[in-house]
Design a protein around this motif. Structure first.
Motif, short mmCIF file in Angstrom:
data_model
loop_
_atom_site.label_atom_id
_atom_site.label_comp_id
_atom_site.label_asym_id
_atom_site.label_seq_id
_atom_site.Cartn_x
_atom_site.Cartn_y
_atom_site.Cartn_z
N PHE A 46 3.24 10.43 13.01
CA PHE A 46 3.72 9.15 12.85
C PHE A 46 2.61 8.30 12.11
O PHE A 46 2.77 7.53 11.22
CB PHE A 46 4.07 8.55 14.23
N LEU A 47 1.24 8.44 12.77
CA LEU A 47 0.13 7.64 12.14
C LEU A 47 -0.15 8.13 10.80
O LEU A 47 -0.49 7.21 9.91
CB LEU A 47 -1.02 7.78 13.14
N THR A 48 0.07 9.42 10.51
CA THR A 48 -0.30 10.13 9.21
C THR A 48 0.81 9.30 8.24
O THR A 48 0.41 9.08 7.07
CB THR A 48 -0.25 11.49 9.11
N MET A 49 2.03 9.22 8.80
CA MET A 49 3.20 8.60 7.80
C MET A 49 2.70 7.38 7.32
O MET A 49 2.91 6.99 6.35
CB MET A 49 4.36 8.82 8.60
N GLN A 50 2.38 6.50 8.36
CA GLN A 50 2.09 5.16 8.04
C GLN A 50 0.73 4.93 7.24
O GLN A 50 0.82 4.03 6.33
CB GLN A 50 1.77 4.53 9.40
N THR A 51 -0.22 5.93 7.27
CA THR A 51 -1.26 5.98 6.32
C THR A 51 -0.83 6.23 5.05
O THR A 51 -1.28 5.64 3.91
CB THR A 51 -2.54 7.07 6.81
N LYS A 52 0.05 7.09 4.95
CA LYS A 52 0.53 7.47 3.38
C LYS A 52 1.42 6.46 2.91
O LYS A 52 1.06 6.21 1.48
CB LYS A 52 1.29 8.69 3.39
N LEU A 53 2.33 5.58 3.67
CA LEU A 53 2.78 4.65 3.16
C LEU A 53 1.95 3.40 2.57
O LEU A 53 2.18 2.74 1.60
CB LEU A 53 3.86 4.05 4.07
N HIS A 54 0.75 3.19 3.27
CA HIS A 54 -0.18 2.22 2.71
C HIS A 54 -0.88 2.97 1.54
O HIS A 54 -1.19 1.97 0.73
CB HIS A 54 -1.05 2.07 3.80
N GLU A 55 -0.85 3.94 1.32
CA GLU A 55 -1.56 4.57 0.10
C GLU A 55 -0.59 4.45 -1.08
O GLU A 55 -0.89 4.07 -2.21
CB GLU A 55 -1.84 6.01 0.32
N ASP A 56 0.77 4.61 -0.82
CA ASP A 56 1.65 4.79 -1.83
C ASP A 56 2.53 3.62 -2.04
O ASP A 56 2.05 2.67 -3.03
CB ASP A 56 2.61 6.15 -1.69
N ILE A 57 3.48 3.20 -1.20
CA ILE A 57 4.31 1.98 -1.55
C ILE A 57 3.60 0.69 -1.60
O ILE A 57 3.92 -0.18 -2.07
CB ILE A 57 5.45 2.15 -0.85
N CYS A 58 2.50 0.66 -0.68
CA CYS A 58 1.90 -0.52 -0.42
C CYS A 58 0.60 -0.54 -1.08
O CYS A 58 -0.13 -1.59 -1.36
CB CYS A 58 1.17 -0.38 1.05
N GLU A 59 0.24 0.39 -2.12
CA GLU A 59 -0.57 0.43 -3.20
C GLU A 59 -2.07 0.07 -2.57
O GLU A 59 -2.69 -0.81 -2.67
CB GLU A 59 -0.47 -0.61 -4.23
#
Length: 389
Positions: free
Chosen positions: A173-186
């Motif tokens: 779950f935490l890894t998923m959130q980190t990836k979203l911060h990197e990608d869609i949240c730029e």
């Protein structure tokens, strides 16, 4: 007589029998007969062509196998069980089942629903929206005027029914959130996600601004600190990181720290006691940290770019959590009773819908600014997510 009736709520009514005439409701999509006195469920329920959501919990059914299913399986699995005649009836129901099957095929053909569409729909993830009007205690976020010049946009919702206990579910779950911060949240430059344990959130909430030397927070994994001192620490850590990696350019950490450069006030989300539970785009608070035992989440997305970006990020966040939840339920190594329930429900059918509760964001006078999810939200992920509204 009721060709357009799509929702039937008859819970808590001492209903003792549900007749086969239920199949005469061609438009029925939602049926709630929970907490009644039903002893049997008619096989004719399987002939309701559009029935997608049914609640039979709280009835003392004679068929204990079926009773276990109504407490843990999707409607689709329950209807398939009834279609097969239930316990001890399988072959005797054969002729009637053939008739029902032909009837269903004709109904599908007449309504233009192809079998491929049915398969695709069944494979989608499910979320159910609980509207503010149906929620006895809806969560509200009040926004102060000061955020307009700092970080103007915020979207929130509540997500219930998450399972983070098995194996490494919380880590994923935490890894998923980190990836979203990197990608869609730029790298957090266009939007920032914050996830909280709802049970630890003390409502009502206020989205406000505070001066850097007054804003205090207990960041994740750290002791309570003033915002200006936290930023100074993070900037030193980012610079050290850059030197160690021998990079000339700034890192992602540098980039979102720079978003607050020159600001007289910093954005923050305050709980009912005035404690800061979120300091976007920097960190959440240890006070509302998610744990393995967490089942209900308060989700928050903020941006200084646009409201639509907040909504798009929230759509994607809910989709990713639903994907993780299905994966966790399919792969978990549970007790014998869990395994038995898996067998009853069939592969993937144990993925019960997550419940998304609408959250209102209002101004200081109580005027509505944002309601999420609205009728038009979650459209960006509709190809992978079925939303029950």
């Amino acid at each position: 007589p009721f060709p357009l009736l799509s929702r039937l709520d008859a819970a808590d009514n001492e209903v003792a029998e549900l007749g086969a005439d239920i199949a005469a409701l061609p438009a029925l999509k939602s049926l709630d007969v929970a907490n009644n006195q039903l002893r049997e469920l008619p096989a004719a329920l399987a002939d309701c062509p559009r029935l997608k959501e049914a609640n039979f919990r709280g009835n003392q059914l004679r068929d204990k196998r079926l009773e276990k299913m109504v407490n843990g399986c999707q409607t689709k699995a329950i209807l398939e069980y009834l279609r097969a005649g239930g316990r001890g009836k399988g072959k005797a129901e054969g002729a009637r089942e053939d008739v029902r099957k032909k009837k269903r095929e004709k109904q599908k053909k007449d309504s233009g629903d192809g079998e491929q569409d049915e398969v695709e729909e069944a494979s989608k993830l499910l979320v159910k929206v609980l509207h503010v009007s149906e929620n006895p205690a809806p969560l509200v976020v009040k926004v102060s005027p000061g955020v307009k010049d700092v970080r103007a946009f915020i979207v929130c919702c509540v997500l219930k029914g998450v399972n983070l206990k098995p194996g490494n579910a919380l880590k994923r779950f935490l890894t998923m959130q980190t990836k979203l911060h990197e990608d869609i949240c730029e790298k957090r430059t266009v939007a920032t996600i914050a996830t909280h344990d709802l049970q630890l959130v003390k409502a009502p909430l206020t989205y406000d601004v505070q001066p850097p030397d007054e804003l205090k927070i207990m960041p994740l994994g750290r002791k309570e600190i003033k915002a200006k001192d936290l930023l100074r620490q993070l900037q030193l850590e980012a610079e050290e990181q850059r030197k160690q990696k021998k990079r000339q350019n700034v890192s992602g950490l540098h980039k979102y720290l720079q978003l607050l450069d020159g600001k007289d006030n910093y954005p923050c989300l305050l709980d009912a006691e005035g404690a800061v539970i979120s300091f976007p785009p920097i960190t959440n608070s240890e006070k509302t940290k998610i744990r393995k035992e967490t089942q209900d989440l308060f989700l928050e997305v903020t941006s200084d770019t646009s409201l639509q970006i907040c909504k798009d990020v929230m759509d994607t966040l809910i989709l990713k959590i639903a994907e993780l939840n299905r994966s966790t339920l399919q792969n978990k190594e549970g007790s014998g009773s869990d395994m038995e329930l898996d067998a009853l429900c069939g592969p993937g059918n144990l993925n019960l819908p997550l419940v998304v509760e609408q959250v209102r964001v209002v101004d200081t006078d109580g005027n509505l600014k944002v309601l999420y999810p609205s009728k038009t939200d979650l459209a960006t992920v509709s190809s992978l997510l079925t939303v029950i509204r």
